[in-house]
Design a protein around this motif. Sequence first.
Motif, PDB file in Angstrom:
ATOM      1  N   ARG A   7      -1.671  11.957  -3.398  1.00  0.00           N
ATOM      2  CA  ARG A   7      -0.692  12.103  -2.314  1.00  0.00           C
ATOM      3  C   ARG A   7      -0.395  13.580  -2.074  1.00  0.00           C
ATOM      4  NH1 ARG A   7       5.801  10.864  -2.784  1.00  0.00           N
ATOM      5  NH2 ARG A   7       6.349  11.772  -0.778  1.00  0.00           N
ATOM      6  N   TYR A   8      -0.500  14.389  -3.112  1.00  0.00           N
ATOM      7  CA  TYR A   8      -0.125  15.796  -3.020  1.00  0.00           C
ATOM      8  C   TYR A   8      -1.303  16.687  -2.650  1.00  0.00           C
ATOM      9  CZ  TYR A   8       3.818  13.823  -5.510  1.00  0.00           C
ATOM     10  OH  TYR A   8       4.874  13.039  -5.878  1.00  0.00           O
ATOM     11  N   LYS A   9      -2.372  16.081  -2.156  1.00  0.00           N
ATOM     12  CA  LYS A   9      -3.500  16.855  -1.646  1.00  0.00           C
ATOM     13  C   LYS A   9      -3.364  17.021  -0.132  1.00  0.00           C
ATOM     14  CE  LYS A   9      -5.318  17.000  -5.738  1.00  0.00           C
ATOM     15  NZ  LYS A   9      -5.340  18.269  -6.515  1.00  0.00           N
ATOM     16  N   LEU A  45       0.812  -1.212   0.000  1.00  0.00           N
ATOM     17  CA  LEU A  45       0.000   0.000   0.000  1.00  0.00           C
ATOM     18  C   LEU A  45       0.846   1.264   0.000  1.00  0.00           C
ATOM     19  CD1 LEU A  45      -2.882  -0.925   2.481  1.00  0.00           C
ATOM     20  CD2 LEU A  45      -2.930  -0.924  -0.003  1.00  0.00           C
ATOM     21  N   ASP A  46       2.000   1.218   0.631  1.00  0.00           N
ATOM     22  CA  ASP A  46       2.849   2.407   0.659  1.00  0.00           C
ATOM     23  C   ASP A  46       3.380   2.733  -0.731  1.00  0.00           C
ATOM     24  OD1 ASP A  46       2.938   3.855   2.970  1.00  0.00           O
ATOM     25  OD2 ASP A  46       5.055   3.491   3.337  1.00  0.00           O
ATOM     26  N   ASP A  47       3.707   1.711  -1.528  1.00  0.00           N
ATOM     27  CA  ASP A  47       4.123   1.954  -2.901  1.00  0.00           C
ATOM     28  C   ASP A  47       2.995   2.595  -3.704  1.00  0.00           C
ATOM     29  OD1 ASP A  47       6.610   0.835  -2.416  1.00  0.00           O
ATOM     30  OD2 ASP A  47       5.969  -1.173  -2.973  1.00  0.00           O
ATOM     31  N   ILE A  48       1.774   2.101  -3.496  1.00  0.00           N
ATOM     32  CA  ILE A  48       0.612   2.668  -4.171  1.00  0.00           C
ATOM     33  C   ILE A  48       0.440   4.135  -3.790  1.00  0.00           C
ATOM     34  CG2 ILE A  48      -1.910   2.590  -4.287  1.00  0.00           C
ATOM     35  CD1 ILE A  48      -0.822   0.348  -5.818  1.00  0.00           C
ATOM     36  N   ALA A  49       0.537   4.422  -2.485  1.00  0.00           N
ATOM     37  CA  ALA A  49       0.338   5.788  -2.003  1.00  0.00           C
ATOM     38  C   ALA A  49       1.409   6.743  -2.525  1.00  0.00           C
ATOM     39  CB  ALA A  49       0.327   5.803  -0.473  1.00  0.00           C
ATOM     40  N   LEU A  50       2.638   6.271  -2.619  1.00  0.00           N
ATOM     41  CA  LEU A  50       3.723   7.121  -3.102  1.00  0.00           C
ATOM     42  C   LEU A  50       3.544   7.500  -4.566  1.00  0.00           C
ATOM     43  CD1 LEU A  50       6.766   5.376  -1.372  1.00  0.00           C
ATOM     44  CD2 LEU A  50       5.916   7.677  -0.894  1.00  0.00           C
ATOM     45  N   LYS A 109       3.675  20.213   3.697  1.00  0.00           N
ATOM     46  CA  LYS A 109       2.353  20.801   3.781  1.00  0.00           C
ATOM     47  C   LYS A 109       1.827  21.105   2.380  1.00  0.00           C
ATOM     48  CE  LYS A 109       3.249  22.956   8.295  1.00  0.00           C
ATOM     49  NZ  LYS A 109       3.271  24.226   9.058  1.00  0.00           N
ATOM     50  N   TYR A 110       0.579  20.712   2.149  1.00  0.00           N
ATOM     51  CA  TYR A 110      -0.078  20.975   0.872  1.00  0.00           C
ATOM     52  C   TYR A 110      -1.291  21.860   1.118  1.00  0.00           C
ATOM     53  CZ  TYR A 110       2.683  16.869  -0.399  1.00  0.00           C
ATOM     54  OH  TYR A 110       3.711  15.981  -0.592  1.00  0.00           O
ATOM     55  N   LYS A 111      -1.414  22.915   0.335  1.00  0.00           N
ATOM     56  CA  LYS A 111      -2.531  23.838   0.503  1.00  0.00           C
ATOM     57  C   LYS A 111      -3.814  23.251  -0.080  1.00  0.00           C
ATOM     58  CE  LYS A 111       0.325  28.027   0.400  1.00  0.00           C
ATOM     59  NZ  LYS A 111       0.559  29.330  -0.296  1.00  0.00           N
ATOM     60  N   ILE A 112      -4.929  23.680   0.482  1.00  0.00           N
ATOM     61  CA  ILE A 112      -6.234  23.264  -0.037  1.00  0.00           C
ATOM     62  C   ILE A 112      -6.586  24.157  -1.222  1.00  0.00           C
ATOM     63  CG2 ILE A 112      -8.681  22.944   0.483  1.00  0.00           C
ATOM     64  CD1 ILE A 112      -7.967  22.555   3.387  1.00  0.00           C
ATOM     65  N   LYS A 113      -6.659  23.573  -2.395  1.00  0.00           N
ATOM     66  CA  LYS A 113      -6.978  24.336  -3.601  1.00  0.00           C
ATOM     67  C   LYS A 113      -8.485  24.553  -3.705  1.00  0.00           C
ATOM     68  CE  LYS A 113      -2.950  22.545  -6.078  1.00  0.00           C
ATOM     69  NZ  LYS A 113      -2.470  21.828  -7.283  1.00  0.00           N
ATOM     70  N   VAL A 114      -8.849  25.505  -4.550  1.00  0.00           N
ATOM     71  CA  VAL A 114     -10.265  25.837  -4.716  1.00  0.00           C
ATOM     72  C   VAL A 114     -11.039  24.648  -5.269  1.00  0.00           C
ATOM     73  CG1 VAL A 114     -11.893  27.359  -5.890  1.00  0.00           C
ATOM     74  CG2 VAL A 114      -9.724  28.277  -5.028  1.00  0.00           C
ATOM     75  N   ALA A 115     -10.441  23.941  -6.235  1.00  0.00           N
ATOM     76  CA  ALA A 115     -11.109  22.777  -6.830  1.00  0.00           C
ATOM     77  C   ALA A 115     -11.313  21.678  -5.796  1.00  0.00           C
ATOM     78  CB  ALA A 115     -10.283  22.256  -8.012  1.00  0.00           C
TER      79      ALA A 115
END
Length: 262
Positions: free
Chosen positions: A15-17, A5-10, A231-237
């Motif tokens: 992941r960048y949300k 699962l970690d390979d899938i997540a990477l 840290k990833y920002k919350i985008k409008v979409a």
Amino acid sequence: MVTNLDDIALLSPLRYKNTSLKLFLVIFGLLAGLFSNTPILPFFIAVCMIAATIIFGKVPVKFYFKLFLTLLGFALVSCIILAFFTHGDNSQVLWSIDILWWTFSITVDSLNQAVLVFSRTINGLACIFLLSMTTPMLEMFSYFKRISFLDIFVELSMLIYRYIFVFLETAINIQSSQKMRFGYKGLKNSVRSLGMLVGSLFVQTIEQGDKLYLSMNSRCYTGKLPFYTQKYKIKVADAAVSILFIGLTAAVFVYTRGYQFF
């Protein structure tokens, strides 16, 4: 090749949300499905979560459903048993069978209860899979560390998680070398080889613990492990999709409240 699962997540684009947003949506989906009195809502949330994991998370369909259906099989057996043993007062009997001195029957109430539990199970699996297949465990550990959620528990969990794979790889290597030397040919050799495998892993566990403690002290360990947090920002979409999902969930909850299949 993807193996866990970690390979899938990477490799997942999700992941960048923002981790807080994903965690909020997963908890919201779990609680909404858990407190629903109709199976329609958990099924709806599960479909949304599965679609988001496969379409937006780019998770291999074959890998996803192979793991999903494997876990779902255990839940299906439990729900079938539940249908036989959960009876309401004066409920209509749909099917019954006599086995020796016992009568097993399925009623309308027991069948509705079994379907509801089954839908909640699907909902829970879909929500957990969304989080686990789109967020690496180290990011989850760093997130809980950032919000000061039981620091010692997070650090121990991270170390345990790390060394699970270390000792699993060691066990596989030892077992492979034993098989090449016919260590598992016959019951006597198999028992002896298994004992040697367990003993070797136990010794290496103690050695790795000593090495870890020594290396941490040599790096001025003060009782807390520093974590790098991305840290990833919350985008409008992302916010718009989340609000849409919450709104649709609320609408399904209102319009299907009290609905039963049978």
